[in-house]
Design an enzyme around this catalytic site. Sequence first.
Site, short mmCIF file in Angstrom:
data_model
loop_
_atom_site.label_atom_id
_atom_site.label_comp_id
_atom_site.label_asym_id
_atom_site.label_seq_id
_atom_site.Cartn_x
_atom_site.Cartn_y
_atom_site.Cartn_z
N GLN A 19 32.91 42.10 42.40
CA GLN A 19 31.66 42.39 42.32
C GLN A 19 30.89 41.19 42.30
OE1 GLN A 19 33.09 42.07 38.62
NE2 GLN A 19 31.46 41.60 37.95
N CYS A 25 31.44 45.36 36.23
CA CYS A 25 33.23 44.86 36.37
C CYS A 25 33.49 46.76 35.94
CB CYS A 25 33.49 44.63 35.39
SG CYS A 25 32.75 44.65 33.96
N HIS A 161 35.73 43.26 29.86
CA HIS A 161 35.73 42.91 31.33
C HIS A 161 36.40 44.27 32.08
CE1 HIS A 161 35.55 41.72 35.39
NE2 HIS A 161 37.00 41.36 35.50
#
Lengths: 214, 233
Positions: A19, A25, A161
């Site tokens: 990324q 994410c 995340h």
Amino acid sequence: APASWDWRDHGAVSPVKNQGMCGSCWAFSVTGNIEGQWFLKNGSLLSLSEQELVDCDGLDQACRGGLPSNAYEAIEKLGGLEQETDYSYTGHKQNCNFATKKVAAYINSSVELSKDEKEITAWLAENGPISVALNAFAMQFYRKGVSHPLRIFCNPWMIDHAVLLVGYGERKGTPFWAIKNSWGEDYGEQGYYYLYRGSNACGINRMCSSAVVN
Amino acid sequence: DLDRPLFGPPGSAIRLHESDQGLKKALEFAEDRYNRGSNAMHLRKVSRFISATKQLVKGIRYTITVEVSNTQCKKSSMLKTCDFYRESQKLKTELCVFEVWDIPWQDTSTLLKQKCQPIVEPQIEETNKVEDQSNSQPLEESVALLGQFKEFLVKYNKVYSSQEEAERRLRIFHENLKTAEKLQSLDQGSAEYGVTKFSDLTEEEFRSTYLNPLLSQWTLHRPMKPAAPARSP
């Protein structure tokens, strides 16, 4: 559920991606899930575009973050996802240049999974890789092995995340989740993070979801 | 403007070899200032060169890391050649970082920074008990840290804009290693924690660049249909 399962062994997982310096994410987690669902329904593994979500998903905030639940809705409205090669990743927000004729995969809806880890294990083995999210504090320092941080290091409420659950099993008696990350192949174990399974570590059970492809 | 071709972009630090003439002059100046400033009886000299860089500022700034040790000469003697002591206890070696600002067109030099710390040798007593190092800052730890940081820079191809930035990143790297050690000592699984490509980022930089704080804002979550449970293995 079987004692272990790994969708990488069944061709349902594309290579690890990166990324870059962008909080996207959520896009990688969702495309990873849809790649798996599309493979299981159509037999072909595609690599789908995260940049399309970064640019065109108005419900989310591109590199400043996003939610899988919003991303599924945006994909339904857009009409589907283009392939990575048709809409390649740059790592920063640009103008949306989505083209319907290039849609390679579509979804019909999305579902939220149980928060019970045994249920999640069985669902994964039966239905494919799962979009999940967790507290990533320990991941900044992780090199290899099955990570089982103390709760003080991994507050299950501080989810920050999104990643992809692709399998589970045991290593020397330690149950683990195999997690596809999106920080490149030079992170962790060839791009994968292995997390202890069975204690809801780092909140791994809190935000499990999947697209549905009819 | 002879020097300009030998420098990178203005402000960037260039590594130096020990034989560099400008470096030798700066090191002699630093050594002289170091001896003037210390009240030790013996003359101390550079016993080992570790690393040095130079940077084009208004003049040239040298940043030098060396070891300094006792010679057998008294400061008051005017002897030209001075040998080092053979016994390591008498050497009283220190690890020093000097910053010298040299202005060639005025032929002047200024010692901007002098940071020294003693190198502690393991003390072997009659009982052969080795002294516990954990609560002191031995040189080995510093050199090991520098070695790890150097390996990290090469492996992940890290380039910093200035010497200050490099030193700041080294401090962050050191803090992150300590956090990794803490995680390691308390981990209940089989994970290995340590140097990763994020080891020079503060926790805040890592969080704001790579993570996604929206995820923990539960009120933003759009309710989704519950998935049907798994049917059978």
